[in-house]
Design an enzyme around this catalytic site. Structure first.
Site, PDB file in Angstrom:
ATOM      1  N   ARG A   1      33.870  16.562  47.588  1.00 53.44           N
ATOM      2  CA  ARG A   1      33.280  16.949  46.300  1.00 53.44           C
ATOM      3  C   ARG A   1      31.940  17.667  46.469  1.00 53.44           C
ATOM      4  NH1 ARG A   1      30.376  13.742  42.708  1.00 53.44           N
ATOM      5  NH2 ARG A   1      31.133  11.814  43.688  1.00 53.44           N
TER       6      ARG A   1
ATOM      7  N   TYR B   1      36.482  38.731  27.061  1.00 51.17           N
ATOM      8  CA  TYR B   1      37.662  37.904  27.260  1.00 51.17           C
ATOM      9  C   TYR B   1      37.712  36.810  26.199  1.00 51.17           C
ATOM     10  CZ  TYR B   1      40.577  34.235  29.265  1.00 51.17           C
ATOM     11  OH  TYR B   1      41.508  33.257  29.433  1.00 51.17           O
TER      12      TYR B   1
ATOM     13  N   ASP C   1      30.131  38.813  33.670  1.00 54.68           N
ATOM     14  CA  ASP C   1      31.501  38.555  34.101  1.00 54.68           C
ATOM     15  C   ASP C   1      32.035  39.867  34.657  1.00 54.68           C
ATOM     16  OD1 ASP C   1      34.257  38.243  34.331  1.00 54.68           O
ATOM     17  OD2 ASP C   1      34.392  36.894  32.614  1.00 54.68           O
TER      18      ASP C   1
ATOM     19  N   LYS D   1      42.092  36.490  39.525  1.00 57.41           N
ATOM     20  CA  LYS D   1      42.501  37.866  39.244  1.00 57.41           C
ATOM     21  C   LYS D   1      42.379  38.725  40.506  1.00 57.41           C
ATOM     22  CE  LYS D   1      42.840  36.447  34.910  1.00 57.41           C
ATOM     23  NZ  LYS D   1      42.152  35.147  34.860  1.00 57.41           N
TER      24      LYS D   1
END
Length: 316
Positions: A23, A75, A136, A161
């Site tokens: 983690r 988006y 972004d 993507k």
């Protein structure tokens, strides 16, 4: 390049070493973060999805009562996510990113280019604003744009993507200008458990090796398709940022859009973008009246552009 799936590592002389619990860090993730950070010119951190990266970045930078100025037409999922955070006292307003951000906000959230409207932000106006700037850059990738060089404080990617590039990995990333801020975000990531696993990090490393050749091919093919779409009488609007493999165009209505979706054979009718396969979808099914009912988003893959046009043209 290998995958270390260990969840825990032995201490060294009674003390935790560089890796002790997944983690907090793991070797494959660190290797992928270094590779992406080098491409973007900052300190990269991985998250289990683009939405996870967005959530971690927003919550780590803001407090109750703060407002995010988010690019209009960005988006759809980003605005939906920010709406979900309103119950905790965060607010957001949309603004035209081709101009300056509105007054009185604590975080500026740009998209370069926006998805699916393909607008580009005014980086100088955003950088001059007295609040941190997030870009972004999922659709641009560091092949076409390095936002930290244009005054951004953070770069965000849905690495699912273009960075991953093969439609087989769910992953997000944030690249920070300031190493100390990156350290704080990393602590937040570890504390909240919004952590990417080793296997997706391995697939990101694979994708980065072919990123340039893929993106350059997708860009060339998209540039070949844009004038053909613009010249077609059934297409009213074509949107393209001038680079990258993402574009959108409008046909007459939802029925015409559905005809294209259900008629394509080489192009796949599916959501997402940035992979080796070309994907097309009508965005109104997700976004409602936020977009024209005939808007089709096309993510251009690695197929021959003449063959892509032969697939599309008879359906328009």
């Amino acid at each position: 390049m290998s995958v270390d799936r260990s969840a825990t590592w032995p201490f060294e002389n009674g003390e935790p070493g560089a890796f002790f619990y997944q983690r907090y860090d793991h070797p494959t993730g660190v290797e992928a973060e270094l590779a992406l950070g080098e491409l973007e010119g900052g300190t990269a951190l991985l998250f289990p999805s683009g939405a996870g990266a967005t959530t971690a970045l927003a919550l780590s930078q803001l407090r109750t009562g703060d407002t995010i100025a988010v690019a209009e037409g960005c988006y759809f999922g980003t605005s939906v996510l920010f709406g979900a955070l309103e119950r905790w006292g965060l607010r957001f307003v949309e603004f035209d990113q081709t101009g300056p951000p509105p007054e009185g906000v604590q975080l500026v959230w740009l998209e370069s280019p926006s998805n699916p409207f393909l607008t580009m932000p005014d980086f100088a106006a955003a950088a001059a604003y007295p609040a941190p700037v997030v870009v972004d850059s999922t659709a641009a990738t560091p092949i076409h744009l390095r936002p930290l060089e244009h005054g951004a404080d953070f770069v965000l990617h849905s690495a699912t993507k273009y960075l991953g590039g093969h439609d087989d990995v769910l992953l997000g990333a944030v690249v920070c200008r300031d190493p100390e801020t990156a350290s704080q975000l990393k602590t937040f990531r570890s504390t909240t458990g919004i952590v990417a696993a080793p296997d997706p990090a391995f697939l990101l490393l694979r994708g980065l090796k072919t990123l340039r050749v893929r993106v350059e091919r997708q860009t060339a093919s998209a540039r070949a398709l844009v004038p053909l779409l613009e010249a077609h009488p059934a297409v009213s609007v074509v949107r393209y940022a001038g680079f990258g493999g993402l574009l959108s165009f409008d046909v007459a209505d939802a029925e015409a859009a559905l005809r294209v979706e259900t008629g394509v054979r080489l192009i796949t009718n599916a959501t997402s973008l940035g992979g080796t396969r070309s994907l097309i979808e009508a965005r109104a099914r997700w976004e409602g009246d936020r977009v024209p009912e005939g808007l089709l988003r096309l993510s251009v893959g690695l197929e021959d552009p003449d063959e892509l046009w032969a697939d599309l043209e008879p359906l328009l």
